[in-house]
Design a protein around this motif. Structure first.
Motif, PDB file in Angstrom:
ATOM      1  N   ASN A 209       0.823  -1.208   0.000  1.00 21.72           N
ATOM      2  CA  ASN A 209       0.000   0.000   0.000  1.00 21.72           C
ATOM      3  C   ASN A 209       0.858   1.259   0.000  1.00 21.72           C
ATOM      4  O   ASN A 209       0.483   2.279  -0.586  1.00 21.72           O
ATOM      5  CB  ASN A 209      -0.922   0.012   1.220  1.00 21.72           C
ATOM      6  N   ASN A 210       2.008   1.180   0.646  1.00 21.61           N
ATOM      7  CA  ASN A 210       2.879   2.342   0.730  1.00 21.61           C
ATOM      8  C   ASN A 210       3.388   2.766  -0.643  1.00 21.61           C
ATOM      9  O   ASN A 210       3.614   3.957  -0.898  1.00 21.61           O
ATOM     10  CB  ASN A 210       4.059   2.043   1.658  1.00 21.61           C
ATOM     11  N   LEU A 211       3.579   1.795  -1.531  1.00 28.59           N
ATOM     12  CA  LEU A 211       4.043   2.117  -2.882  1.00 28.59           C
ATOM     13  C   LEU A 211       2.999   2.905  -3.676  1.00 28.59           C
ATOM     14  O   LEU A 211       3.338   3.542  -4.678  1.00 28.59           O
ATOM     15  CB  LEU A 211       4.390   0.830  -3.636  1.00 28.59           C
ATOM     16  N   GLU A 212       1.744   2.881  -3.240  1.00 28.74           N
ATOM     17  CA  GLU A 212       0.688   3.606  -3.939  1.00 28.74           C
ATOM     18  C   GLU A 212       0.570   5.059  -3.481  1.00 28.74           C
ATOM     19  O   GLU A 212      -0.126   5.850  -4.125  1.00 28.74           O
ATOM     20  CB  GLU A 212      -0.657   2.906  -3.726  1.00 28.74           C
ATOM     21  N   GLU A 213       1.230   5.401  -2.381  1.00 26.25           N
ATOM     22  CA  GLU A 213       1.048   6.743  -1.819  1.00 26.25           C
ATOM     23  C   GLU A 213       1.492   7.872  -2.752  1.00 26.25           C
ATOM     24  O   GLU A 213       0.828   8.917  -2.809  1.00 26.25           O
ATOM     25  CB  GLU A 213       1.758   6.857  -0.476  1.00 26.25           C
ATOM     26  N   PRO A 214       2.603   7.735  -3.511  1.00 22.82           N
ATOM     27  CA  PRO A 214       2.946   8.815  -4.445  1.00 22.82           C
ATOM     28  C   PRO A 214       1.858   9.056  -5.489  1.00 22.82           C
ATOM     29  O   PRO A 214       1.583  10.205  -5.847  1.00 22.82           O
ATOM     30  CB  PRO A 214       4.247   8.312  -5.090  1.00 22.82           C
ATOM     31  N   ALA A 215       1.229   7.973  -5.980  1.00 22.04           N
ATOM     32  CA  ALA A 215       0.118   8.144  -6.925  1.00 22.04           C
ATOM     33  C   ALA A 215      -1.066   8.809  -6.234  1.00 22.04           C
ATOM     34  O   ALA A 215      -1.744   9.658  -6.822  1.00 22.04           O
ATOM     35  CB  ALA A 215      -0.290   6.799  -7.514  1.00 22.04           C
ATOM     36  N   ASN A 216      -1.321   8.429  -4.981  1.00 17.34           N
ATOM     37  CA  ASN A 216      -2.394   9.078  -4.216  1.00 17.34           C
ATOM     38  C   ASN A 216      -2.108  10.573  -4.061  1.00 17.34           C
ATOM     39  O   ASN A 216      -3.011  11.406  -4.187  1.00 17.34           O
ATOM     40  CB  ASN A 216      -2.523   8.440  -2.833  1.00 17.34           C
ATOM     41  N   PHE A 217      -0.858  10.893  -3.788  1.00 18.96           N
ATOM     42  CA  PHE A 217      -0.441  12.287  -3.637  1.00 18.96           C
ATOM     43  C   PHE A 217      -0.704  13.073  -4.919  1.00 18.96           C
ATOM     44  O   PHE A 217      -1.338  14.144  -4.899  1.00 18.96           O
ATOM     45  CB  PHE A 217       1.050  12.327  -3.285  1.00 18.96           C
ATOM     46  N   ALA A 218      -0.256  12.531  -6.055  1.00 19.02           N
ATOM     47  CA  ALA A 218      -0.414  13.234  -7.325  1.00 19.02           C
ATOM     48  C   ALA A 218      -1.890  13.398  -7.698  1.00 19.02           C
ATOM     49  O   ALA A 218      -2.324  14.484  -8.110  1.00 19.02           O
ATOM     50  CB  ALA A 218       0.325  12.475  -8.433  1.00 19.02           C
ATOM     51  N   ASN A 219      -2.665  12.342  -7.527  1.00 19.45           N
ATOM     52  CA  ASN A 219      -4.070  12.408  -7.927  1.00 19.45           C
ATOM     53  C   ASN A 219      -4.889  13.317  -7.026  1.00 19.45           C
ATOM     54  O   ASN A 219      -5.815  13.994  -7.497  1.00 19.45           O
ATOM     55  CB  ASN A 219      -4.668  10.995  -7.954  1.00 19.45           C
ATOM     56  N   ASN A 220      -4.569  13.349  -5.744  1.00 16.84           N
ATOM     57  CA  ASN A 220      -5.270  14.282  -4.858  1.00 16.84           C
ATOM     58  C   ASN A 220      -4.994  15.725  -5.272  1.00 16.84           C
ATOM     59  O   ASN A 220      -5.909  16.561  -5.288  1.00 16.84           O
ATOM     60  CB  ASN A 220      -4.844  14.055  -3.404  1.00 16.84           C
ATOM     61  N   LEU A 221      -3.735  16.020  -5.628  1.00 15.97           N
ATOM     62  CA  LEU A 221      -3.414  17.375  -6.066  1.00 15.97           C
ATOM     63  C   LEU A 221      -4.119  17.711  -7.376  1.00 15.97           C
ATOM     64  O   LEU A 221      -4.643  18.812  -7.551  1.00 15.97           O
ATOM     65  CB  LEU A 221      -1.898  17.523  -6.235  1.00 15.97           C
ATOM     66  N   LEU A 222      -4.129  16.746  -8.313  1.00 13.45           N
ATOM     67  CA  LEU A 222      -4.782  16.974  -9.605  1.00 13.45           C
ATOM     68  C   LEU A 222      -6.285  17.180  -9.451  1.00 13.45           C
ATOM     69  O   LEU A 222      -6.919  17.812 -10.301  1.00 13.45           O
ATOM     70  CB  LEU A 222      -4.508  15.795 -10.539  1.00 13.45           C
ATOM     71  N   GLN A 223      -6.854  16.658  -8.370  1.00  9.49           N
ATOM     72  CA  GLN A 223      -8.286  16.836  -8.104  1.00  9.49           C
ATOM     73  C   GLN A 223      -8.568  18.066  -7.247  1.00  9.49           C
ATOM     74  O   GLN A 223      -9.718  18.339  -6.906  1.00  9.49           O
ATOM     75  CB  GLN A 223      -8.845  15.586  -7.423  1.00  9.49           C
ATOM     76  N   GLY A 224      -7.508  18.785  -6.880  1.00  9.34           N
ATOM     77  CA  GLY A 224      -7.682  19.995  -6.094  1.00  9.34           C
ATOM     78  C   GLY A 224      -7.765  19.770  -4.603  1.00  9.34           C
ATOM     79  O   GLY A 224      -8.092  20.701  -3.861  1.00  9.34           O
ATOM     80  N   ASP A 225      -7.438  18.548  -4.139  1.00  9.94           N
ATOM     81  CA  ASP A 225      -7.493  18.241  -2.705  1.00  9.94           C
ATOM     82  C   ASP A 225      -6.083  18.345  -2.125  1.00  9.94           C
ATOM     83  O   ASP A 225      -5.382  17.342  -1.936  1.00  9.94           O
ATOM     84  CB  ASP A 225      -8.057  16.835  -2.479  1.00  9.94           C
ATOM     85  N   PHE A 226      -5.659  19.579  -1.843  1.00 14.71           N
ATOM     86  CA  PHE A 226      -4.282  19.821  -1.403  1.00 14.71           C
ATOM     87  C   PHE A 226      -4.004  19.162  -0.055  1.00 14.71           C
ATOM     88  O   PHE A 226      -2.969  18.522   0.122  1.00 14.71           O
ATOM     89  CB  PHE A 226      -4.027  21.330  -1.304  1.00 14.71           C
ATOM     90  N   ASP A 227      -4.911  19.310   0.894  1.00 21.75           N
ATOM     91  CA  ASP A 227      -4.696  18.744   2.228  1.00 21.75           C
ATOM     92  C   ASP A 227      -4.558  17.225   2.182  1.00 21.75           C
ATOM     93  O   ASP A 227      -3.678  16.650   2.832  1.00 21.75           O
ATOM     94  CB  ASP A 227      -5.842  19.137   3.165  1.00 21.75           C
ATOM     95  N   GLN A 228      -5.422  16.571   1.417  1.00 21.61           N
ATOM     96  CA  GLN A 228      -5.339  15.119   1.309  1.00 21.61           C
ATOM     97  C   GLN A 228      -4.071  14.703   0.573  1.00 21.61           C
ATOM     98  O   GLN A 228      -3.474  13.674   0.888  1.00 21.61           O
ATOM     99  CB  GLN A 228      -6.572  14.576   0.589  1.00 21.61           C
TER     100      GLN A 228
END
Length: 262
Positions: free
Chosen positions: A84-103
């Motif tokens: 699951n930890n390997l997915e966190e960078p993708a989670n980071f990028a997609n949250n930013l692309l969706q406008g969810d800076f805090d997440q």
């Protein structure tokens, strides 16, 4: 890579809770070929039979049962945390692309903390200090940008999908650190995620077996889960709110009836 068990598990678990009467009626009609989401139903049904009755029955499920039987729980938890930890960078990028800076910052913090203090992600230290996982895929990002799902696809070996989600999964696979880590390690981490997902599905199998039309059951569950994730759970919360309002109104009617009798 075999995504079938992961997608099926997540779809069934959310779909079982939110099927309404109309969807049950559609599920009970295997001859229904007018679903606009599923223009390739005849081919998709053949792929479903291959995936569930052959690939899963003779390969995926036996391997999963063996894995769960042999592997100690603490080891399973550690391996899944690392995957699951390997997915966190993708989670980071997609949250930013969706406008969810805090997440997005939560996802970045989780990756940094768990990769270091958490011993390469095997220990979910971030959750212990209150930083929860904010899972987002590029397919969900495309949905936020207004891209439609396209037709339902039951892919051989990959299971239920759609063009938007499939494109998103491919894009997520090219995010750091997946592009730089050893290929064997990446495959192993991915396999662990899928085995754990299939293990979670074992307790849900009876619901699938009891459904009148398994293919329609999975399709409806897949789209419900997809909408739930794209809206970050808003669909589920609205359903709960509506149910609560109906219960409150029923109680109010009952109260009026009691007063009328008096």
């Amino acid at each position: 890579m075999w995504l079938f068990s992961l997608l099926l598990m997540s779809g069934i678990m959310s779909g079982c809770a939110s099927n309404n009467a109309e969807e049950r009626a559609e599920e009970n009609n295997p001859a229904n070929v007018s679903d606009p989401r599923d223009p390739f139903e005849s081919v998709n049904r053949e792929m479903w039979t291959f995936n569930w009755e052959y690939l899963d029955a003779y390969l995926i499920r036996p391997v999963t049962v063996g894995y769960v039987t042999v592997m100690p729980q603490f080891a399973r938890t550690g391996l899944l945390n690392a995957a699951n930890n390997l997915e966190e960078p993708a989670n980071f990028a997609n949250n930013l692309l969706q406008g969810d800076f805090d997440q997005g910052m939560d996802s970045l913090a989780r990756f940094l903390i768990n990769s270091t203090v958490g011993l390469l992600g095997t220990i979910d230290v971030a959750s212990k200090v209150g930083i929860e996982r904010q899972r987002e895929s590029f397919g969900e990002t495309l949905a936020v940008w207004g891209v439609e799902t396209g037709p339902f696809l039951m892919l051989p070996g990959l299971g239920p999908s759609d063009p938007r989600s499939f494109t998103g999964r491919v894009a997520d696979g090219y995010t750091y650190p997946n592009t730089v880590i050893n290929g064997t390690y990446s495959i192993a981490a991915f396999a662990v995620s899928l085995l754990e997902a299939r293990a979670s599905l074992i307790d849900q199998e009876q619901q699938l077996e009891n459904s009148f039309d398994q293919y329609n059951f999975v399709k409806n569950a897949y789209f419900q889960n997809l909408e739930f994730r794209v809206t970050d759970g808003e669909v589920g919360r609205q359903a709960v709110d509506t149910e609560q309002q109906q219960e409150d109104f029923a109680e109010f009617e009952s109260l009026l009836d009691d007063e009328g009798e008096e």
